[in-house]
Design a protein around this motif. Structure first.
Motif, PDB file in Angstrom:
ATOM      1  N   ALA A   1       2.864   1.488  11.423  1.00  0.00           N
ATOM      2  CA  ALA A   1       3.546   0.688  10.393  1.00  0.00           C
ATOM      3  C   ALA A   1       3.400   1.330   9.017  1.00  0.00           C
ATOM      4  CB  ALA A   1       2.990  -0.728  10.380  1.00  0.00           C
ATOM      5  N   LEU A   2       2.256   1.988   8.795  1.00  0.00           N
ATOM      6  CA  LEU A   2       2.026   2.653   7.513  1.00  0.00           C
ATOM      7  C   LEU A   2       2.582   4.076   7.508  1.00  0.00           C
ATOM      8  CD1 LEU A   2      -1.661   1.576   6.817  1.00  0.00           C
ATOM      9  CD2 LEU A   2       0.338   0.929   5.477  1.00  0.00           C
ATOM     10  N   ASN A   3       3.024   4.512   8.672  1.00  0.00           N
ATOM     11  CA  ASN A   3       3.563   5.867   8.786  1.00  0.00           C
ATOM     12  C   ASN A   3       2.550   6.918   8.317  1.00  0.00           C
ATOM     13  OD1 ASN A   3       5.567   7.594   9.567  1.00  0.00           O
ATOM     14  ND2 ASN A   3       6.683   7.520   7.629  1.00  0.00           N
ATOM     15  N   LEU A   4       1.321   6.747   8.786  1.00  0.00           N
ATOM     16  CA  LEU A   4       0.270   7.671   8.371  1.00  0.00           C
ATOM     17  C   LEU A   4       0.267   8.911   9.239  1.00  0.00           C
ATOM     18  CD1 LEU A   4      -2.915   5.454   7.883  1.00  0.00           C
ATOM     19  CD2 LEU A   4      -1.473   6.459   6.103  1.00  0.00           C
ATOM     20  N   THR A   5       0.029  10.045   8.619  1.00  0.00           N
ATOM     21  CA  THR A   5      -0.139  11.264   9.416  1.00  0.00           C
ATOM     22  C   THR A   5      -1.468  11.174  10.161  1.00  0.00           C
ATOM     23  OG1 THR A   5      -1.059  12.325   7.481  1.00  0.00           O
ATOM     24  CG2 THR A   5       1.264  12.721   7.920  1.00  0.00           C
TER      25      THR A   5
ATOM     26  N   SER B   1       0.808  -1.233   0.000  1.00  0.00           N
ATOM     27  CA  SER B   1       0.000   0.000   0.000  1.00  0.00           C
ATOM     28  C   SER B   1       0.829   1.265   0.000  1.00  0.00           C
ATOM     29  CB  SER B   1      -0.907   0.038   1.238  1.00  0.00           C
ATOM     30  OG  SER B   1      -1.640  -1.148   1.332  1.00  0.00           O
ATOM     31  N   PHE B   2       2.129   1.122   0.261  1.00  0.00           N
ATOM     32  CA  PHE B   2       2.947   2.340   0.362  1.00  0.00           C
ATOM     33  C   PHE B   2       2.899   3.200  -0.893  1.00  0.00           C
ATOM     34  CE2 PHE B   2       3.870   1.053   4.337  1.00  0.00           C
ATOM     35  CZ  PHE B   2       5.074   0.441   4.643  1.00  0.00           C
ATOM     36  N   PRO B   3       3.015   2.606  -2.086  1.00  0.00           N
ATOM     37  CA  PRO B   3       3.000   3.474  -3.279  1.00  0.00           C
ATOM     38  C   PRO B   3       1.718   4.304  -3.378  1.00  0.00           C
ATOM     39  CG  PRO B   3       3.740   1.264  -3.865  1.00  0.00           C
ATOM     40  CD  PRO B   3       3.263   1.193  -2.448  1.00  0.00           C
ATOM     41  N   SER B   4       0.590   3.694  -3.073  1.00  0.00           N
ATOM     42  CA  SER B   4      -0.665   4.443  -3.149  1.00  0.00           C
ATOM     43  C   SER B   4      -0.689   5.561  -2.118  1.00  0.00           C
ATOM     44  CB  SER B   4      -1.868   3.531  -2.887  1.00  0.00           C
ATOM     45  OG  SER B   4      -1.854   2.436  -3.754  1.00  0.00           O
ATOM     46  N   ILE B   5      -0.286   5.227  -0.908  1.00  0.00           N
ATOM     47  CA  ILE B   5      -0.301   6.235   0.162  1.00  0.00           C
ATOM     48  C   ILE B   5       0.619   7.396  -0.206  1.00  0.00           C
ATOM     49  CG2 ILE B   5       0.287   6.673   2.578  1.00  0.00           C
ATOM     50  CD1 ILE B   5      -0.644   3.790   3.170  1.00  0.00           C
ATOM     51  N   ASP B   6       1.808   7.060  -0.672  1.00  0.00           N
ATOM     52  CA  ASP B   6       2.747   8.112  -1.096  1.00  0.00           C
ATOM     53  C   ASP B   6       2.124   8.996  -2.154  1.00  0.00           C
ATOM     54  OD1 ASP B   6       5.844   6.148  -1.078  1.00  0.00           O
ATOM     55  OD2 ASP B   6       4.753   7.217   0.505  1.00  0.00           O
ATOM     56  N   TYR B   7       1.491   8.337  -3.119  1.00  0.00           N
ATOM     57  CA  TYR B   7       0.920   9.081  -4.246  1.00  0.00           C
ATOM     58  C   TYR B   7      -0.117  10.087  -3.765  1.00  0.00           C
ATOM     59  CZ  TYR B   7      -1.524  10.126  -8.559  1.00  0.00           C
ATOM     60  OH  TYR B   7      -2.096  10.784  -9.616  1.00  0.00           O
ATOM     61  N   PHE B   8      -1.042   9.637  -2.937  1.00  0.00           N
ATOM     62  CA  PHE B   8      -2.115  10.556  -2.544  1.00  0.00           C
ATOM     63  C   PHE B   8      -1.648  11.594  -1.545  1.00  0.00           C
ATOM     64  CE2 PHE B   8      -5.096   8.742  -5.205  1.00  0.00           C
ATOM     65  CZ  PHE B   8      -5.076   7.354  -5.102  1.00  0.00           C
ATOM     66  N   GLU B   9      -0.659  11.223  -0.742  1.00  0.00           N
ATOM     67  CA  GLU B   9      -0.093  12.264   0.133  1.00  0.00           C
ATOM     68  C   GLU B   9       0.532  13.364  -0.715  1.00  0.00           C
ATOM     69  OE1 GLU B   9       2.622  10.205   2.698  1.00  0.00           O
ATOM     70  OE2 GLU B   9       1.129  10.023   4.290  1.00  0.00           O
ATOM     71  N   ARG B  10       1.265  12.946  -1.754  1.00  0.00           N
ATOM     72  CA  ARG B  10       1.954  13.941  -2.570  1.00  0.00           C
ATOM     73  C   ARG B  10       1.000  14.791  -3.376  1.00  0.00           C
ATOM     74  NH1 ARG B  10       4.875  11.518  -6.220  1.00  0.00           N
ATOM     75  NH2 ARG B  10       5.094   9.484  -5.238  1.00  0.00           N
ATOM     76  N   ASN B  11      -0.058  14.184  -3.905  1.00  0.00           N
ATOM     77  CA  ASN B  11      -0.923  15.038  -4.724  1.00  0.00           C
ATOM     78  C   ASN B  11      -2.015  15.736  -3.919  1.00  0.00           C
ATOM     79  OD1 ASN B  11      -3.273  13.468  -4.617  1.00  0.00           O
ATOM     80  ND2 ASN B  11      -3.122  12.755  -6.714  1.00  0.00           N
ATOM     81  N   GLY B  12      -2.016  15.450  -2.613  1.00  0.00           N
ATOM     82  CA  GLY B  12      -2.867  16.253  -1.738  1.00  0.00           C
ATOM     83  C   GLY B  12      -4.340  15.886  -1.730  1.00  0.00           C
ATOM     84  N   MET B  13      -4.697  14.795  -2.379  1.00  0.00           N
ATOM     85  CA  MET B  13      -6.104  14.402  -2.402  1.00  0.00           C
ATOM     86  C   MET B  13      -6.524  13.798  -1.077  1.00  0.00           C
ATOM     87  SD  MET B  13      -6.896  12.476  -5.943  1.00  0.00           S
ATOM     88  CE  MET B  13      -7.911  11.285  -5.148  1.00  0.00           C
ATOM     89  N   PRO B  14      -7.768  14.029  -0.656  1.00  0.00           N
ATOM     90  CA  PRO B  14      -8.233  13.367   0.565  1.00  0.00           C
ATOM     91  C   PRO B  14      -8.229  11.842   0.363  1.00  0.00           C
ATOM     92  CG  PRO B  14      -9.865  14.969  -0.229  1.00  0.00           C
ATOM     93  CD  PRO B  14      -8.831  14.858  -1.289  1.00  0.00           C
ATOM     94  N   PHE B  15      -7.778  11.125   1.344  1.00  0.00           N
ATOM     95  CA  PHE B  15      -7.848   9.677   1.239  1.00  0.00           C
ATOM     96  C   PHE B  15      -7.985   9.071   2.626  1.00  0.00           C
ATOM     97  CE2 PHE B  15      -3.679   8.024   2.647  1.00  0.00           C
ATOM     98  CZ  PHE B  15      -2.916   9.179   2.676  1.00  0.00           C
ATOM     99  N   VAL B  16      -8.552   7.877   2.651  1.00  0.00           N
ATOM    100  CA  VAL B  16      -8.627   7.104   3.883  1.00  0.00           C
ATOM    101  C   VAL B  16      -7.923   5.776   3.609  1.00  0.00           C
ATOM    102  CG1 VAL B  16     -10.852   8.116   4.526  1.00  0.00           C
ATOM    103  CG2 VAL B  16     -10.806   5.905   3.350  1.00  0.00           C
ATOM    104  N   VAL B  17      -7.486   5.135   4.674  1.00  0.00           N
ATOM    105  CA  VAL B  17      -6.885   3.808   4.518  1.00  0.00           C
ATOM    106  C   VAL B  17      -7.820   2.797   5.159  1.00  0.00           C
ATOM    107  CG1 VAL B  17      -4.914   2.316   5.045  1.00  0.00           C
ATOM    108  CG2 VAL B  17      -4.551   4.733   4.495  1.00  0.00           C
ATOM    109  N   ALA B  18      -8.155   1.770   4.422  1.00  0.00           N
ATOM    110  CA  ALA B  18      -9.055   0.736   4.920  1.00  0.00           C
ATOM    111  C   ALA B  18      -8.296  -0.580   4.950  1.00  0.00           C
ATOM    112  CB  ALA B  18     -10.275   0.619   4.014  1.00  0.00           C
ATOM    113  N   VAL B  19      -8.165  -1.136   6.133  1.00  0.00           N
ATOM    114  CA  VAL B  19      -7.481  -2.418   6.272  1.00  0.00           C
ATOM    115  C   VAL B  19      -8.499  -3.517   6.042  1.00  0.00           C
ATOM    116  CG1 VAL B  19      -6.169  -3.902   7.818  1.00  0.00           C
ATOM    117  CG2 VAL B  19      -5.904  -1.412   7.949  1.00  0.00           C
TER     118      VAL B  19
END
Lengths: 202, 127
Positions: free
Chosen positions: A158-162, A123-141
């Motif tokens: 572990a996901l290093n989420l803000t 999931s890291f690539p997706s998280i990185d992507y949306f953090e960088r482009n600033g779009m709202p996102f949620v993470v669902a395990v």
């Protein structure tokens, strides 16, 4: 050939507002399942094709074909009203298809990044992507039967989420659970609209 | 093997050799649509003009026209016609250029309108 530029206003032919939500995450994390749980239509697949120029081969019957990669994207739809439709697009899981994400993300409300505790790094690539482009996102395990359940706080670190990123558990097979994930995203997007955004430097 | 079986196999291989080979034959090898970019959720709607003889419509152009008598999204068209998005965009752009369809880009209203977001959240909760 030119036609009148005015659009009909109101009535059945006026365009409904389309809300695009992306469903992201690694390969096999449950994107298709989640879309299927909430879509009013069975998830339809659309494909982008990438031809790989290096390998052309001759078919037995004398047809030449290039080897192709088809990138499948699941797409689902939820009609809210005559004037409002939600589209769900599953992003291609592999990182090498990133160039397509920009196109998918353009004009999207936000994203659900799905995660699997057995393969969090996917999931890291997706998280990185949306953090960088600033779009709202949620993470669902997504809770797979044979995956260990961890406390959310453990997964968060572990996901290093803000702290501003909502993290929730879900079972993509269940409509109620998948719906709750979408609601969380929409609410998160609304919260971001109403509050000035604090961006943390990372 | 009989020649008719060979012919059927060749036909199957031609179809299986798509999605690139066959659909891009429709677009005469073009990979970029003409005109303004076409979003996945843009709505395509037939304008009701009859195809004239000066523009030979391929089978897929006609099918596409049939499907968009009422506004339908580009993504829906791709899924229903089972053609890659890139090809759909080119076909739609062809039809737009020749005045058979209009393409309405999605409005970005929803992204910034709290009322709409609330409506979406409320409706989703009832799913």
């Amino acid at each position: 050939m030119p036609f009148a530029s005015s659009e009909p206003t109101g009535g059945r032919d006026s365009a409904p507002v389309a809300i695009k939500i992306l469903i992201a995450g690694g390969f096999g994390v449950g994107k298709t399942t989640l879309v299927g749980s909430v879509s009013e239509v069975r998830p339809l697949r659309t494909e982008e094709t990438l031809s790989e120029p290096s390998s052309a081969f001759d078919d037995l019957d004398g047809l030449e074909s290039k080897s192709t990669t088809t990138v499948a994207m699941d797409f689902g739809r939820i009609t809210i009203s005559d004037d409002l439709v939600v589209y769900l697009f599953g992003t291609p899981g592999q990182k090498r298809f990133w160039f397509m994400w920009d196109e998918l993300a353009f004009g999207a409300l936000g994203a659900v990044v799905m995660a699997d505790t057995r393969r969090l790094a996917d999931s890291f690539p997706s998280i990185d992507y949306f953090e960088r482009n600033g779009m709202p996102f949620v993470v669902a395990v997504n809770c797979f039967d044979d995956a260990r359940r961890y406390p959310l706080l453990t997964t968060r670190s572990a996901l290093n989420l803000t702290p501003d990123v909502p993290l929730l558990l879900c079972d993509a097979r269940k409509r109620e659970s998948s719906r709750d994930v979408l609601v969380a995203l929409v609410e998160h997007a609304a919260d971001r609209l109403s509050a000035p955004r604090v961006t943390s430097s990372r | 093997m009989s020649t008719s079986r060979n012919a059927r196999r060749a036909g199957r291989r031609a179809r299986d050799a798509g999605p690139v080979v066959r659909p891009y034959a429709l677009t005469a090898g073009r990979t970029r649509p003409s005109g303004p970019a076409i979003d996945l959720v843009a709505l395509v709607c037939a304008l009701g003009s009859e195809p004239g003889s000066e523009f030979e419509l391929e089978h897929e152009h006609r099918r596409l026209l049939q499907l968009c008598q009422r506004p339908v999204s580009v993504a829906d068209l791709a899924a229903t016609l089972d053609l890659p998005l890139g090809v759909i965009r080119i076909l739609v752009a062809d039809l737009r250029e020749r005045g058979y369809v209009r393409v309405k880009a999605p409005s970005s209203i929803g992204l910034n309108d709290m009322r709409i977001l609330k409506e979406v959240a409320d409706a989703l909760r009832k799913l």
